[in-house]
Each structure stands twice: as structure tokens, then as C-alpha cells.
Design a protein around this motif. Structure first.
Motif, short mmCIF file in Angstrom:
data_model
loop_
_atom_site.label_atom_id
_atom_site.label_comp_id
_atom_site.label_asym_id
_atom_site.label_seq_id
_atom_site.Cartn_x
_atom_site.Cartn_y
_atom_site.Cartn_z
N LYS A 1 -0.09 5.62 11.75
CA LYS A 1 0.72 4.63 11.04
C LYS A 1 0.74 3.30 11.79
N ASP B 1 0.80 -1.22 0.00
CA ASP B 1 0.00 0.00 0.00
C ASP B 1 0.83 1.28 0.00
N LYS B 2 2.13 1.18 0.25
CA LYS B 2 2.97 2.38 0.27
C LYS B 2 3.85 2.52 -0.98
N ASP C 1 -6.60 2.33 -0.39
CA ASP C 1 -6.31 1.87 0.98
C ASP C 1 -7.60 1.59 1.76
N TRP D 1 5.44 6.00 -2.46
CA TRP D 1 6.91 6.09 -2.44
C TRP D 1 7.45 6.38 -3.83
#
Length: 219
Positions: free
Chosen positions: A145, A66-67, A91, A71
């Protein structure tokens, strides 16, 4: 004013085919496939155990990646308005879809899912509102987070049909411990979810007022 509105509409599709956005589209497709398979598998995977295993693996893959799109966008300077819009949608579609399905199947209490949904949808809508009104979106802090980590791990454990590994008539100790930890992870995620939501609300409203007051004082 008309020119400005037209410019905003056209800018939304700028960079639609950028690599980070393609990754986001792929994740959304993956989420849809996961939800379909999980739904067809039935509660706890009783209707189709294989589909449940595949759905659980797809959830883990989607949650683990998901990142990547964000990124990529930051690293290669490919941040787009469409990416900002689609990334959180992907997400939330994953986690909220899994929560709703779990509650429909009786695997998780509706009160847990509803509290998650109120926070997740509410904060996401607020972020878009802040952006639309020209404000600065507050970045996610460590509780948010950490919430994501606990939530994804807990849901992954819930989706995995570990019960199928026991062929006996009695429930073994390891399975009791496994599901205890599963729900503990989800409940911790819920606490962090509400806590981080409160922090976001405070920083958005109270923080914005402080900045405005400071600006008035300087003026």
C-alpha cells in the motif's frame, strides 16, 4: 463438467452494470485518454505543453480515485467477479502505462520500469491463478500500500511539466530539489515494490504450505 464451465463463464458478467463496475469502466477510459494525451505531448511535454498539463491532471485524478470502486463494492455488497478482474487491470494500466511512456521518452530509466513491470504483472497474474485454482488471495500488506502511494506521487510529480514555470536560462534551486524528490519517490516506490512482492510470494507459497501441513496434522 460442461455445466460447471458454463456456469463460470456466465457468472463473470453477473453485475456488469453495478455502480462500482461503472466507476471502474470510467477509470479505464480516463487512463486511455491520459495515455493518448501524454504520448501526443512528447518528452517532458515539449511538443504540446497544454496536453502534458492535462495528462498530468488526469493521471492524478485517476490515481486518487483508484480505491473508490473497491470501496463501493464492499460497502454496498456489490462485489462481482468482473469487478475483481477489471479493478486491478485499471490500476496496472495506469501506473505501468505511465512508466513505459516515461521510459520511451527518456524521462525514466528502462531498468526501473522493467523491474516495476516484472513485479506488477507477475503478482497480478499470480493472483488470478490463485483465484482460478480455488486458493485464497493474500491481501496487500502495508509495504504494498505504501508502494502505491510513493509510486503515484512520484509519477504525478514526473508528469507535471514544472520546468515550464521557469523562464530563465539557468536551472533554479527549487527545480533541482523538485526533480531530486521526484526520482527519490520513484526509487523508494521501487524498493517497496520489490519488497512487498517478496512478501506476497512468501505468504502465498510458504503460508499455503503451512496451512496444508496444519490441515494434514488435524486429519
Amino acid at each position: 463438467m460442461t455445466e460447471t464451465q458454463t456456469s463460470k463463464k456466465s457468472s463473470l458478467l453477473d453485475g456488469w452494470n453495478a455502480p462500482p463496475n461503472l466507476v471502474t469502466y470510467s477509470r479505464i477510459v480516463l487512463v486511455v485518454v491520459f495515455l493518448v494525451l501524454a504520448a501526443l505531448a512528447g518528452p517532458w511535454g515539449a511538443d504540446n505543453l497544454t496536453m502534458r498539463w492535462v495528462a498530468a491532471v488526469l493521471f492524478i485524478i485517476a490515481a486518487s480515485t483508484d480505491k473508490i470502486d473497491g470501496w463501493m463494492a464492499r460497502k454496498y455488497h456489490m462485489v462481482t467477479e468482473l469487478g475483481k478482474l477489471m479493478d486491478p487491470i485499471a490500476d496496472k494500466l495506469l501506473t505501468c502505462g505511465a512508466l513505459i511512456l516515461a521510459s520511451i521518452f527518456g524521462e525514466l530509466g528502462w531498468w526501473v520500469t522493467i523491474l516495476f513491470l516484472i513485479r506488477e504483472i507477475g503478482i497480478t497474474v499470480m493472483r488470478f491463478f490463485v483465484i482460478d485454482t480455488g486458493g485464497k488471495v493474500i491481501a496487500a500488506e502495508w509495504p504494498g500500500k505504501l508502494k502505491t502511494v510513493f509510486q503515484c506521487v512520484g509519477l504525478s510529480m514526473l508528469l507535471l511539466p514544472m520546468w515550464s514555470l521557469d523562464a530563465g536560462q539557468t536551472t533554479p534551486m527549487w527545480m533541482s530539489v523538485y526533480y531530486f524528490l521526484t526520482y527519490a519517490m520513484i526509487y523508494v516506490a521501487l524498493v517497496l515494490c520489490l519488497y512487498s512482492g517478496g512478501i506476497y510470494l512468501y505468504n502465498t507459497f510458504a503460508g499455503g504450505k503451512k496451512q496444508q501441513s496444519a490441515g494434514d496434522a488435524e486429519a
